[in-house]
Design an enzyme around this catalytic site. Sequence first.
Site, short mmCIF file in Angstrom:
data_model
loop_
_atom_site.label_atom_id
_atom_site.label_comp_id
_atom_site.label_asym_id
_atom_site.label_seq_id
_atom_site.Cartn_x
_atom_site.Cartn_y
_atom_site.Cartn_z
CB VAL A 37 -0.96 0.03 1.22
CG1 VAL A 37 -1.82 -1.21 1.28
CG2 VAL A 37 -0.21 0.20 2.52
CG HIS A 92 -5.07 3.42 1.43
ND1 HIS A 92 -4.69 4.19 2.50
CD2 HIS A 92 -3.95 3.21 0.70
CE1 HIS A 92 -3.38 4.43 2.43
NE2 HIS A 92 -2.92 3.84 1.33
CB ILE A 93 -4.24 2.46 -4.09
CG1 ILE A 93 -5.06 3.36 -4.99
CG2 ILE A 93 -3.31 1.56 -4.89
CD1 ILE A 93 -5.79 2.67 -6.10
CG HIS A 94 -5.56 -2.67 -0.93
ND1 HIS A 94 -6.61 -1.78 -0.98
CD2 HIS A 94 -6.12 -3.90 -0.87
CE1 HIS A 94 -7.76 -2.44 -0.93
NE2 HIS A 94 -7.48 -3.73 -0.88
CG LEU A 95 0.06 -5.15 -5.81
CD1 LEU A 95 -0.69 -5.18 -7.13
CD2 LEU A 95 1.53 -4.82 -6.04
#
Length: 155
Positions: A37, A92-95
């Site tokens: 993140v 919240h952007i997360h990979l």
Amino acid sequence: MECPFCRPQKEQLIYEDDLIRILLDAYPASRGHLLVVPRRHVERWGELSEEEKLALIRGMELAMAVLRETLEAEAFNVGMNLGKEAGQTVPHIHLHVIPRWKGDSKNPRGGVRKAVLDLEDENLNLKERWLMNRLSPKEEKALREAFSKHGSRSS
């Protein structure tokens, strides 16, 4: 609601640098399921700086290297749910970096393509499954030690 990725619980934080954090997933799809993140709260891909985008990719590569080293992961599913309609539950952007091993699934063919088949996520419905997928204290310690070799500011 306070963002769980902006102020992660200490036990979930496994690595951090100036741009990213790597967290243990709270509902792991497999042993060692990690989230990469950005440190800055960003909800949409287009809001990330180029530097943050590159840091997410570097974090993914680091996560895979450490998971190969510590858990002997043989393969990975890597992906992002970009937007509520795509299944994103934390804005919240997360990979996701999900380690895989031969025989861990009856039918791995199709991988992330299965995400659009409109099937329930059995992992979230079966609490005992995601509890089973959590790392042992020994595995978690090994993972933290491996990340610390790469300059993490996390303890």
